[in-house]
Design an enzyme around this catalytic site. Structure first.
Site, short mmCIF file in Angstrom:
data_model
loop_
_atom_site.label_atom_id
_atom_site.label_comp_id
_atom_site.label_asym_id
_atom_site.label_seq_id
_atom_site.Cartn_x
_atom_site.Cartn_y
_atom_site.Cartn_z
N GLY A 12 25.91 47.22 31.37
CA GLY A 12 27.15 47.95 31.66
C GLY A 12 27.85 48.26 30.34
N ALA A 18 33.22 46.44 28.60
CA ALA A 18 32.41 46.22 27.41
C ALA A 18 33.15 46.67 26.16
CB ALA A 18 31.09 46.97 27.53
N TYR A 185 40.93 33.14 31.86
CA TYR A 185 42.09 32.28 31.55
C TYR A 185 41.67 30.91 31.04
CZ TYR A 185 45.97 35.23 31.83
OH TYR A 185 46.87 36.20 31.47
N LEU A 186 40.47 30.46 31.40
CA LEU A 186 40.01 29.18 30.88
C LEU A 186 39.68 29.25 29.39
CD1 LEU A 186 37.79 27.89 33.81
CD2 LEU A 186 40.03 27.04 33.11
N ASP A 241 43.47 39.15 42.79
CA ASP A 241 43.31 39.59 41.40
C ASP A 241 43.64 38.48 40.40
OD1 ASP A 241 42.72 41.60 39.44
OD2 ASP A 241 44.87 41.81 39.09
N HIS A 246 42.84 33.01 38.19
CA HIS A 246 43.52 32.59 36.96
C HIS A 246 44.60 31.54 37.20
CE1 HIS A 246 41.31 35.91 35.55
NE2 HIS A 246 42.22 36.86 35.67
N LYS A 346 54.99 37.72 31.14
CA LYS A 346 55.09 36.29 30.87
C LYS A 346 54.12 35.54 31.76
CE LYS A 346 58.52 33.72 32.29
NZ LYS A 346 59.93 33.33 32.45
N ARG A 372 53.59 28.03 27.63
CA ARG A 372 53.55 29.48 27.75
C ARG A 372 52.20 29.99 27.27
NH1 ARG A 372 58.34 31.72 25.48
NH2 ARG A 372 57.16 32.00 23.59
C1 BG6 Z 1 42.51 40.38 35.04
C2 BG6 Z 1 43.16 41.11 36.17
O1 BG6 Z 1 41.60 39.43 35.53
O2 BG6 Z 1 43.48 39.73 34.25
C3 BG6 Z 1 44.20 42.09 35.65
O3 BG6 Z 1 42.18 41.80 36.92
C4 BG6 Z 1 45.16 41.40 34.72
O4 BG6 Z 1 44.87 42.72 36.70
C5 BG6 Z 1 44.41 40.60 33.66
O5 BG6 Z 1 46.00 42.37 34.12
C6 BG6 Z 1 45.35 39.79 32.78
O6 BG6 Z 1 44.65 39.25 31.71
P1 BG6 Z 1 45.32 39.10 30.27
O7 BG6 Z 1 44.31 38.38 29.46
O8 BG6 Z 1 45.61 40.48 29.79
O9 BG6 Z 1 46.58 38.31 30.49
#
Ligand code: BG6
Length: 486
Positions: A12, A18, A185-186, A241, A246, A346, A372
């Site tokens: 992809g 990517a 997020y991890l 989402d 996350h 935030k 934060r």
């Molecule tokens: C993604 C979501 O997984 O994470 C998006 O699909 C969101 O909607 C994004 O904006 C946020 O990630 P980050 O790293 O920009 O805070």
């Protein structure tokens, strides 16, 4: 963790993910000398592109600002090949290209046997082709005698049943230790910091329970709308989402028991255990919103997005409350709030402690510990302090560890960069295991199905506002208090 050499295949490779995330992360590692010395990167996608077009396409604005010689050196390691996602033949062609590179890399090893070679297949494709691609890799480009790592990112289904289906497709093709399921997020610095704050300090753990903690607030506010991504978003909505993945992952690292060790399986066992103690969320513990154009008409509403179907009732905002029914957390409301097109950007985890019993002072506020996560990293603690001066009165104040100030020279890596390095190193502790995903879907699936069955209408809120009216009152009954200013 020594990796002698690697072939990294980005599937992809001509797409947005990517360009925005995968290649910048690879380049970030390359610049810092963190890719294996002998490495080849192959982009694969359907579009017919020349090598020049491909290199042009993956050179995002951000990459353009990098030192030119480094960038050119990186791009010279990247090669493109086109093919269909469901064609075994095309993946066999990909395989022979991989093998050509591997022969080259071997020569670079002066004839030693290369046991530490790995192949990474990074899927940056639309979710609709995850399974066809996985099958094609297995039937066309898989060699059981090398170390293979398949990297894949959400959506992992859209409810419990589809997730199970998805997981079983993959586990019929690859072994668990070959599959790296990303929740980016991890990979965020502050999420990785959480276990250190909790388990490398003596004092937090002593008060980290329902006796001292009143509530936990996990917030995920974004200041922009869907911006052309509405087609994808509308099929999922804010709960799928960011909440089911996350936010639930941030909750896990905040709430988990101390893992038996830092090994991937012990960490993931501790996280999965938190999830298994959370009963499904009830519909009365949820409030939904959808943004509309702002009052002066300068920002569009959600349904103004051309890629969003007319009359959509997909929520772009949700607040909800859940509980962890174990001895540590019983009765502590976990308040999650997420929204697009809000008043600020935030992402944070806020642990609010209980009121001091019988204080000798008036006007005192609760202690809070805040991690934060973004947009700027910080850890801070709200404490009562004597207001400087002649009188002994308390004032709310902060012990503030804002990274920009405290670690002003440190470069905080991008989440994808951190995670890709862990893929190369074979460390799965920041990747999702099947049982975690299933447990997370068990918490949300009954709610999502009920919302859909009942066609629950989200409440409107203006682009750039704090969310729908009534959300504060709704949350107040769980002990949520608006943030006090220091
Ligand atoms: C993604 C979501 O997984 O994470 C998006 O699909 C969101 O909607 C994004 O904006 C946020 O990630 P980050 O790293 O920009 O805070």
């Amino acid at each position: 963790h020594h990796v002698a050499s690697a072939v990294i295949v980005v599937i992809g490779a001509s797409g947005d993910l990517a360009k925005k995330k995968t290649f910048p992360a690879l380049f970030g590692l390359f610049r810092n000398g963190l890719l294996p010395e002998r490495v080849r990167i192959i982009g694969y996608a359907r579009s017919k592109l020349s090598q020049e077009d491909f290199r042009e396409r993956i050179t995002s604005e951000k990459l353009k600002t990098a030192p030119q010689d480094q960038l050119q050196q990186f791009l010279s390691q990247c090669e493109y090949i086109s093919g269909q996602y469901d064609s075994q033949e095309d993946f066999k062609r990909l395989h022979s290209l991989i093998q050509d590179h591997e022969r080259d890399l071997e020569k670079g090893l002066h004839g030693e046997v290369n046991r530490d070679h790995i192949r990474v297949f990074y899927m940056a494709t639309p979710p609709s082709v995850f399974v066809p691609v996985a099958r094609s890799i297995k039937s066309g480009a898989y060699d059981p005698d090398v170390k293979n790592r398949i990297v894949i990112e959400k959506p992992f289904g859209r409810d419990l049943a589809s997730c199970r289906q998805f997981l079983s497709e993959f586990s019929s093709l690859f072994r668990e230790e070959e599959i790296y399921r990303i929740d980016h997020y991890l990979g965020k610095e502050m999420v990785k910091n959480m276990p250190i704050i909790r388990f490398a300090n003596i004092f937090f753990e002593a008060v980290w329970n329902h006796e001292y903690i009143d509530n936990v607030q996990i917030t995920f506010k974004e200041a922009f709308g869907t911006q052309g991504r509405g087609g994808y978003f509308d099929e999922y909505g804010v709960i799928r989402d960011v909440m089911q993945n996350h936010m639930i992952q941030m909750l896990c690292v905040m709430a988990m028991e101390k893992p038996a060790s830092l090994h991937a399986d012990d960490v993931r066992t501790a996280k999965a255990d938190v999830l298994r103690h959370i009963p499904p969320i009830k519909i009365e513990d949820v409030i939904l919103g959808q943004y509309v154009g702002d009052t002066d008409g300068s920002e569009p509403g959600y349904t103004d997005d051309k890629t969003v179907p007319e009359g959509s009732i997909t929520p772009t905002y949700a607040s909800l409350v859940l509980f962890i029914n174990n001895d540590r957390w019983r009765g502590v409301p976990i308040i999650m709030k997420a929204g697009k097109a809000m008043d600020e950007a935030k992402v944070e985890v806020r642990v609010q402690f209980k009121d001091v019993p019988e204080p000798h002072y008036q006007h005192i506020s609760r202690n809070e510990l805040i991690a934060r996560v973004g947009p700027t990293e910080a850890v801070y603690l709200k404490i009562m302090n004597k207001r400087p001066g002649l009188f002994s009165e308390p004032v709310i104040s902060e012990l503030d560890l804002s990274y920009r100030r405290r670690y002003s020279n440190a470069k905080i890596p991008e989440a994808y960069e951190a995670l890709l390095l862990e893929v190369l190193n074979g460390d799965q502790s920041h990747f999702l295991r099947e049982d975690e995903l299933i447990a997370a879907w068990e918490i949300f699936t009954p709610l999502l199905h009920e919302l859909e069955r009942k066609h629950v209408q989200p409440k409107p809120y203006a682009y750039g506002s704090r969310g729908p009216e009534g959300a504060d009152d709704f949350l107040q009954k769980y002990g949520y208090k608006r943030r006090q200013q220091a």
